[in-house]
Scaffold this motif. Sequence first.
Motif, PDB file in Angstrom:
ATOM      1  N   THR A  45       0.449  -1.037  -0.139  1.00 35.88           N
ATOM      2  CA  THR A  45      -0.017  -0.045  -0.078  1.00 35.88           C
ATOM      3  C   THR A  45       0.594   1.616  -0.004  1.00 35.88           C
ATOM      4  O   THR A  45       1.843   1.410   0.569  1.00 35.88           O
ATOM      5  N   CYS A  88      -4.783   9.037  -0.631  1.00 35.93           N
ATOM      6  CA  CYS A  88      -5.300   8.053  -0.686  1.00 35.93           C
ATOM      7  C   CYS A  88      -4.711   7.567  -0.748  1.00 35.93           C
ATOM      8  O   CYS A  88      -3.168   7.022  -0.949  1.00 35.93           O
ATOM      9  N   ASN A  89      -5.318   6.043  -0.510  1.00 34.25           N
ATOM     10  CA  ASN A  89      -4.104   5.143  -0.466  1.00 34.25           C
ATOM     11  C   ASN A  89      -4.433   3.531  -0.906  1.00 34.25           C
ATOM     12  O   ASN A  89      -5.872   3.309  -1.197  1.00 34.25           O
ATOM     13  N   ARG A  98      -6.501  -1.774  -6.007  1.00 38.37           N
ATOM     14  CA  ARG A  98      -7.315  -0.564  -4.851  1.00 38.37           C
ATOM     15  C   ARG A  98      -6.992   1.011  -4.164  1.00 38.37           C
ATOM     16  O   ARG A  98      -6.407   0.917  -3.400  1.00 38.37           O
ATOM     17  N   GLU A 100      -8.665   3.330  -2.131  1.00 39.77           N
ATOM     18  CA  GLU A 100      -9.580   3.858  -1.147  1.00 39.77           C
ATOM     19  C   GLU A 100      -8.840   5.439  -0.769  1.00 39.77           C
ATOM     20  O   GLU A 100      -7.931   5.838  -0.229  1.00 39.77           O
ATOM     21  N   THR A 101      -9.802   6.161  -1.291  1.00 38.01           N
ATOM     22  CA  THR A 101      -9.700   7.546  -0.794  1.00 38.01           C
ATOM     23  C   THR A 101     -10.753   8.197   0.191  1.00 38.01           C
ATOM     24  O   THR A 101     -11.811   7.779   0.283  1.00 38.01           O
ATOM     25  N   ILE A 102      -9.111   8.718   0.717  1.00 34.32           N
ATOM     26  CA  ILE A 102      -9.867   9.165   1.973  1.00 34.32           C
ATOM     27  C   ILE A 102     -10.738  11.235   2.025  1.00 34.32           C
ATOM     28  O   ILE A 102      -9.769  11.874   2.233  1.00 34.32           O
ATOM     29  N   SER A 107     -14.648   7.398   3.126  1.00 39.87           N
ATOM     30  CA  SER A 107     -13.484   6.848   2.154  1.00 39.87           C
ATOM     31  C   SER A 107     -14.733   6.178   1.151  1.00 39.87           C
ATOM     32  O   SER A 107     -15.385   5.508   1.679  1.00 39.87           O
ATOM     33  N   LEU A 109     -13.875   3.973  -1.873  1.00 40.54           N
ATOM     34  CA  LEU A 109     -12.865   2.513  -2.369  1.00 40.54           C
ATOM     35  C   LEU A 109     -13.435   2.266  -4.042  1.00 40.54           C
ATOM     36  O   LEU A 109     -14.374   2.147  -4.427  1.00 40.54           O
ATOM     37  N   THR A 110     -12.759   2.457  -4.475  1.00 37.27           N
ATOM     38  CA  THR A 110     -12.593   2.440  -5.661  1.00 37.27           C
ATOM     39  C   THR A 110     -11.530   1.072  -6.366  1.00 37.27           C
ATOM     40  O   THR A 110     -10.319   0.725  -6.187  1.00 37.27           O
ATOM     41  N   ASN A 111     -11.906  -0.141  -7.321  1.00 38.35           N
ATOM     42  CA  ASN A 111     -11.029  -1.177  -7.765  1.00 38.35           C
ATOM     43  C   ASN A 111     -10.915  -1.120  -9.255  1.00 38.35           C
ATOM     44  O   ASN A 111     -11.625  -0.766  -9.423  1.00 38.35           O
TER      45      ASN A 111
END
Length: 219
Positions: A45, A88-89, A98, A100-102, A107, A109-111
């Motif tokens: 990550t 984002c992570n 993946r 993960e926008t914070i 939050s 999640l987009t894959n």
Amino acid sequence: MSATTITMSANTANNNNNNNNSIATNNNEILTPEVQVTVKDLPITFKVKYLGSQYARGLWGIKHTRRPVDHLVSAAKALPPNKILPYCNLTVSLDGVRMETITSKQSLLTNFTIDTISYGVQDLVYTRVFAMIVVKENYNLKDENPFEVHAFVCDSRAMARRLTFALAASFQDYSKRVKEAEEHNMGDSNGKPLRKKFAIDLRTPEEIQQDITEQETEA
């Protein structure tokens, strides 16, 4: 590392700037030795800033990521002082990427599954930027823009490099799975044919620029 673009298929295996949206390359940054990322290191990550996405005109090649990255960087620089790029992570795994926008409120999640990512590269102008081309799922030939460039700002060019190697490791594993599936005449778990070709550019920004200059000279 030789100045080559690795194309995989079934047949082949500053940064602490006061401006929160600073993307400019720090030419005085100390270059650390490259650390290879292997399949065994995944998932991994990275905490990055999301620049956004733009349409791309093709599947592979920095010629299809350069202009979108320029547009996204210009838009980021034009943001008002009270608005910053979202953190984002970004997790690279064997299944893909993946995001993960914070934000302060939520939050998201987009894959991006590995079979929808066609290309990844560290930008040659903004060397802290990693960009990848994604093919829209369920697109058809009538879709005018089936390809999108997604770009991310890393803390350093070394991180952008490591992120590129991480995606290369994921591509390598996927290539192996494609080959094995072909040998058994199989698709993926849903019976869908596996995409065979994708590319990762492991050249340094300097090597990419040198190759472009040489091509222009020869022309």
